[in-house]
Design a protein around this motif. Structure first.
Motif, PDB file in Angstrom:
ATOM      1  N   THR A   1       0.917  -1.265  -0.117  1.00  0.00           N
ATOM      2  CA  THR A   1       0.046   0.091  -0.085  1.00  0.00           C
ATOM      3  C   THR A   1       0.909   1.112  -0.116  1.00  0.00           C
TER       4      THR A   1
ATOM      5  N   ARG B   1       2.458   1.712  -3.445  1.00  0.00           N
ATOM      6  CA  ARG B   1       1.176   2.504  -4.190  1.00  0.00           C
ATOM      7  C   ARG B   1       1.207   3.915  -4.202  1.00  0.00           C
ATOM      8  N   ALA B   2       1.100   4.226  -2.714  1.00  0.00           N
ATOM      9  CA  ALA B   2       0.799   5.496  -2.354  1.00  0.00           C
ATOM     10  C   ALA B   2       1.781   6.435  -3.047  1.00  0.00           C
TER      11      ALA B   2
ATOM     12  N   GLU C   1     -13.405   4.601 -11.811  1.00  0.00           N
ATOM     13  CA  GLU C   1     -13.227   4.596 -10.535  1.00  0.00           C
ATOM     14  C   GLU C   1     -13.184   5.970  -9.800  1.00  0.00           C
TER      15      GLU C   1
ATOM     16  N   VAL D   1     -14.082   8.864  -7.185  1.00  0.00           N
ATOM     17  CA  VAL D   1     -15.064   8.941  -6.216  1.00  0.00           C
ATOM     18  C   VAL D   1     -16.144  10.005  -6.305  1.00  0.00           C
TER      19      VAL D   1
ATOM     20  N   LEU E   1     -16.769  13.263  -4.266  1.00  0.00           N
ATOM     21  CA  LEU E   1     -15.719  14.394  -4.425  1.00  0.00           C
ATOM     22  C   LEU E   1     -15.603  15.063  -5.560  1.00  0.00           C
ATOM     23  N   ASP E   2     -15.443  16.485  -5.531  1.00  0.00           N
ATOM     24  CA  ASP E   2     -15.118  17.350  -6.583  1.00  0.00           C
ATOM     25  C   ASP E   2     -13.937  16.760  -7.305  1.00  0.00           C
TER      26      ASP E   2
ATOM     27  N   ALA F   1     -10.673  17.419  -5.546  1.00  0.00           N
ATOM     28  CA  ALA F   1     -10.740  16.321  -4.142  1.00  0.00           C
ATOM     29  C   ALA F   1     -10.439  15.036  -4.825  1.00  0.00           C
TER      30      ALA F   1
ATOM     31  N   ARG G   1      -6.926  14.903  -5.359  1.00  0.00           N
ATOM     32  CA  ARG G   1      -6.202  15.318  -4.186  1.00  0.00           C
ATOM     33  C   ARG G   1      -5.988  14.104  -3.190  1.00  0.00           C
ATOM     34  N   ILE G   2      -7.209  12.903  -3.340  1.00  0.00           N
ATOM     35  CA  ILE G   2      -6.968  11.669  -2.607  1.00  0.00           C
ATOM     36  C   ILE G   2      -5.487  11.103  -2.996  1.00  0.00           C
ATOM     37  N   ALA G   3      -4.978  11.286  -4.292  1.00  0.00           N
ATOM     38  CA  ALA G   3      -3.527  10.551  -4.297  1.00  0.00           C
ATOM     39  C   ALA G   3      -2.838  11.165  -3.292  1.00  0.00           C
ATOM     40  N   THR G   4      -1.716  10.497  -2.683  1.00  0.00           N
ATOM     41  CA  THR G   4      -0.966  10.897  -1.475  1.00  0.00           C
ATOM     42  C   THR G   4      -0.057  12.314  -1.859  1.00  0.00           C
TER      43      THR G   4
ATOM     44  N   ARG H   1      -5.482  11.960 -11.370  1.00  0.00           N
ATOM     45  CA  ARG H   1      -5.171  11.441 -10.109  1.00  0.00           C
ATOM     46  C   ARG H   1      -3.985  10.386  -9.893  1.00  0.00           C
TER      47      ARG H   1
ATOM     48  N   MET I   1      -5.640  13.435   2.194  1.00  0.00           N
ATOM     49  CA  MET I   1      -6.609  13.911   2.511  1.00  0.00           C
ATOM     50  C   MET I   1      -7.382  12.967   3.954  1.00  0.00           C
TER      51      MET I   1
ATOM     52  N   VAL J   1      -4.768   3.931  -4.144  1.00  0.00           N
ATOM     53  CA  VAL J   1      -4.279   5.236  -4.178  1.00  0.00           C
ATOM     54  C   VAL J   1      -3.412   5.513  -2.691  1.00  0.00           C
ATOM     55  N   GLY J   2      -3.268   4.209  -1.958  1.00  0.00           N
ATOM     56  CA  GLY J   2      -2.299   4.405  -0.980  1.00  0.00           C
ATOM     57  C   GLY J   2      -2.945   4.454   0.446  1.00  0.00           C
TER      58      GLY J   2
END
Lengths: 223, 391
Positions: A84, A87-88, A99, A101, A104-105, A108, A111-114, A153, B1, B300-301
Motif C-alpha cells: 500500500t 502504491r501511495a 473509479e 469517487v 468528491l469534486d 478532491a 487530491r486523494i492521491a498521496t 489522479r 486527505m 491510491v495508498g
C-alpha cells in the motif's frame, strides 16, 4: 552510457482463475522489464489479460505464478501494508473503469492521491483541459472528461510508474493526443509509463510493445 | 486527505441515505428509551398497587395458638415486646412496611349508644432503612380515631359527621368513617399505638406486627421458598415470636410483579436485538456497497486503518445523531405520557439518564463494530478483488 537499474521486473508471470471448475489461463510466462523513463504499451484483444497484467504490476492483484519486482522489492512477498505504501508513493494507476469517487469534486478526486495539494491538483486538471471544471462532480462530466480526471489522479503525485489501462478508450482524437502527450512528457521527465491500449500503432509512441497474445515473441524481442 | 473530511463529504453527497440511517436508529433507540422509562414507571405503579393490597406477613407472639387465633377471626389477647420491631430493623429482616399493632375488644360509646368494637392501636408503617418507600399506613394523630363502617353504624355515627367516641374512659375525636372493606376491619376502631398501650395499660407491648415480605431476590438467589427464608430469619432474631404468611396474597404479589417484569424484559430484549441488527446491518451494508471505493482508496495508498476510520466516522456520526434524537424523544414522550398511563405514580416518572447512556453507548459500540469490521476486512483484500464488486 551505463544501463539504469530497471524499475519494474516481471519474471515468468502467469495468472489463471477457476471458472465452473475449469482452470482458465489468462497468460503464462510473461517476462519483461521497464526502466525509468520508458514508455511501454501492452497490446492485445479484449479479454486477453491486459487489465490483469496491469493490476498485477500495480501490486493490486496477486498473480498465480512468477514474480514482480518493483524498485527491487518482490511486490507479493511484501506485507500488504508495504505494498500500500509503495502504491501511495511510487505507482499511479488509471483504471479502465476510472473509479472516480462520486462524492468528491474534481480537485478532491485528484487530491486523494498521496501528498497532492489543491494547487497541484488544479494545475494537472488545467493541463488536461479541465481547469474550469475543478468544482464539478464526476457525474457532471462526460466519460472522456472523467477519463482525464482519472489520469490527473494517477499522475499528480508524480509516481515512478504510471499504469494506465486504456486511457484513451473513449476520447476523441484531439483529447487522445492530449493524453498521449501528457504521458509521453511524463516519461521524458523521468517517470515510466505502462499502458494498455487498443491503438493500432502503439509503436508510434511506445519504447516497446508487449503483445500479450504472443508473449514468446516478446521475450525474444525484449531480452 | 483525512478520513474525517472524506466522511463529511460523503455524508453531504449522500445525505438521503444518511438521513434514513439516522431515522432508523432514532426509531429503534427511541422505542427502547420509551420502554425503559415506561418500564420503570410501570414497575413503580405495579409496586404501589401491590403494596396497597396490604400486608402479607403477620408476626405473632410465639405463645399464640394459631387455631384459636383463626377461630377468633385473627384475634388474640396475647402480647409481645414492642422492641421486636427494632430487632427486625437491626437485623435487616426481609420485610418492609412494618406496622406494630395492639388490639383489644373494648366498649366504644358515643353518649347515647355503645357497642363492643375491636380497638386497634397502630403506628405508621415503618420502612427498612435500606428499603425506603412511601408509607403504606399513615399515623393516626393522638386523640383521634378511625371507625370501621359497621361499628360506625352500630354507634350511629354518620360519614362526614363530627362525633366523639369514648373508649376505656378516653375520648377520641372521629377523624373519619372508613368505607366498607368486607373484613373484620369494618367492626374495628383504629387509634394510635401509644394511646392504645396507655388505655389498655400495656406499655411497650404489641399484639402483632404486620409487614410485607421482600424475599423475591433471596428466593431467586437461594432457590428457597419465601416462608423458609422468613422463618430462618425470625428464628435467629427471637424465640418469642412466630410468623404467619398470607399465602394467596403473597403469591399474587410475587406473580403480578414477575409477570409484568418478564413481559417488559421480553419486549426490551426484542428491541435490543432489533437495535443490534439495525445499526450493525446498516453499517455493514454501507461498507459492502462501497467495496469499489475501498479498492480505489487502497489503490491510491490508503491503509486499512485509514479506510476503516472513514467508515467509523460515518457510522459514529450517524448512529450518534440517531441515538441522541431517538433517546431524547423516546424519553420525553414516555415521561409526558406517564401521567395518563400511571395514575398512582405517573407524576414521579422522570428521565432515566442511566438508560440513556446505556442505549447511546450500545448504539455507539454497534456503530464501531458495524463500521470498522467490514471495512477492515475489505481493506485486507487486494484492490483488484474489490473494484467493480459493490454488493
Amino acid at each position: 552510457m551505463s544501463k539504469q537499474a530497471p524499475l519494474l521486473v516481471v519474471n515468468d508471470l502467469g495468472h489463471m482463475f477457476s471458472n465452473r471448475g475449469q482452470k482458465v489461463h489468462v497468460f503464462e510466462k510473461c517476462s519483461f522489464e521497464i526502466a525509468p523513463t520508458q514508455f511501454v504499451a501492452v497490446q492485445g484483444a479484449s479479454g486477453s489479460g491486459k487489465t490483469t497484467l496491469l493490476l498485477a504490476c500495480g501490486g493490486m492483484l496477486a498473480p498465480s505464478s512468477g514474480e514482480i519486482r518493483f524498485q527491487g522489492n518482490d511486490l507479493f512477498t511484501l506485507p500488504s501494508s508495504r505494498r500500500t505504501k509503495i502504491r501511495a508513493v511510487s505507482i499511479g494507476y488509471l483504471f479502465q473503469t476510472l473509479e472516480l469517487v462520486p462524492y468528491l469534486d474534481l480537485t478532491a478526486n485528484v487530491r486523494i492521491a498521496t501528498g497532492v495539494s489543491s494547487s497541484v491538483a488544479n494545475q494537472w486538471l488545467d493541463r488536461l483541459g479541465l481547469g474550469d471544471r475543478c468544482r464539478s462532480y464526476p457525474r457532471e462530466l462526460s466519460h472522456g472528461q472523467r477519463q482525464r480526471v482519472a489520469l490527473a489522479r494517477a499522475i499528480a503525485h508524480e509516481p515512478a510508474l504510471v499504469i494506465a489501462d486504456e486511457p484513451t478508450g473513449n476520447l476523441d482524437s484531439r483529447n487522445s493526443e492530449l493524453v498521449f502527450n501528457v504521458l509521453k512528457k511524463y516519461a521524458q521527465d523521468g517517470g515510466s509509463v505502462l499502458m494498455a491500449t487498443h491503438e493500432a500503432q502503439p509503436a508510434a509512441f511506445a519504447d516497446f510493445v508487449i503483445n500479450i497474445e504472443n508473449l514468446d515473441l516478446l521475450k525474444a524481442k525484449v531480452r | 486527505m483525512n478520513p474525517f473530511f472524506l466522511a463529511l463529504r460523503e455524508l453531504h453527497y449522500r445525505w438521503k441515505s444518511g438521513l434514513v440511517f439516522v431515522l432508523i436508529v432514532a426509531s429503534v433507540t427511541g422505542t427502547l428509551a420509551y420502554f425503559s422509562v415506561n418500564d420503570a414507571s410501570f414497575q413503580k405503579e405495579i409496586g404501589r398497587n401491590v403494596r396497597d393490597l396490604g400486608s402479607n406477613v403477620v408476626i405473632l407472639p410465639a405463645a399464640v395458638d394459631q387455631y384459636s387465633y383463626h377461630l377468633e377471626g385473627g384475634y388474640s389477647e396475647i402480647t409481645m415486646d414492642a422492641d421486636l420491631v427494632s430487632k427486625l430493623i437491626e437485623y435487616r429482616a426481609s420485610l418492609n412496611h412494618l406496622i406494630p399493632m395492639l388490639e383489644r375488644r373494648a366498649m366504644c360509646s358515643t353518649g347515647d349508644r355503645q357497642s363492643i368494637g375491636r380497638v386497634v392501636g397502630l403506628s405508621a408503617s415503618i420502612a427498612m432503612p435500606d428499603r425506603p418507600k412511601a408509607p403504606m399506613q399513615r399515623s393516626i394523630p393522638a386523640g383521634e380515631l378511625q371507625l370501621g363502617s359497621e361499628l360506625a353504624r352500630e354507634l350511629g355515627v354518620e360519614r362526614d359527621a363530627k362525633a366523639q367516641v369514648t373508649i376505656a374512659g378516653e375520648v377520641f375525636k372521629v377523624q373519619r368513617v372508613n368505607r366498607s372493606s368486607g373484613t373484620w376491619q369494618d367492626s374495628a376502631a383504629f387509634i394510635d399505638l401509644v394511646s392504645a398501650q396507655k388505655i389498655f395499660e400495656l406499655p411497650e407491648r404489641v399484639s402483632r406486627i404486620e409487614a410485607i415480605e421482600c424475599t423475591s431476590e433471596q428466593c431467586e438467589a437461594s432457590g428457597l421458598q419465601s416462608s423458609v427464608i422468613l422463618n430462618n430469619e425470625i428464628e435467629k432474631i427471637t424465640d418469642k415470636a412466630s410468623f404467619l404468611r398470607k399465602e394467596e396474597m403473597a403469591e399474587a404479589r410475587l406473580s403480578v410483579r414477575s409477570v409484568s417484569r418478564e413481559n417488559f424484559l421480553v419486549l426490551q430484549n426484542v428491541l435490543w436485538v432489533f437495535l443490534g441488527f439495525t445499526v450493525l446491518g446498516l453499517a455493514i451494508l454501507n461498507s459492502l456497497s462501497r467495496k469499489s471505493e475501498i479498492g480505489v482508496l487502497q489503490a491510491v495508498g490508503y491503509g486499512r486503518y485509514r479506510i476503516a476510520a472513514l467508515f467509523l466516522v460515518r457510522s459514529l456520526l450517524l448512529a450518534g445523531m440517531g441515538a441522541a434524537v431517538g433517546v431524547t424523544v423516546g424519553m420525553l414522550v414516555s415521561v409526558e405520557q406517564a401521567n395518563d398511563l400511571f395514575v398512582m405514580t405517573g407524576q414521579k416518572s422522570s428521565l432515566d439518564w442511566s438508560a440513556a447512556m446505556t442505549i447511546g453507548g450500545v448504539a455507539f459500540l454497534l456503530a464501531v463494530l458495524g463500521g470498522c469490521m467490514p471495512a477492515l476486512w475489505a481493506a485486507g483484500e487486494n484492490p483488484a478483488d474489490l473494484i467493480g464488486r459493490d454488493s
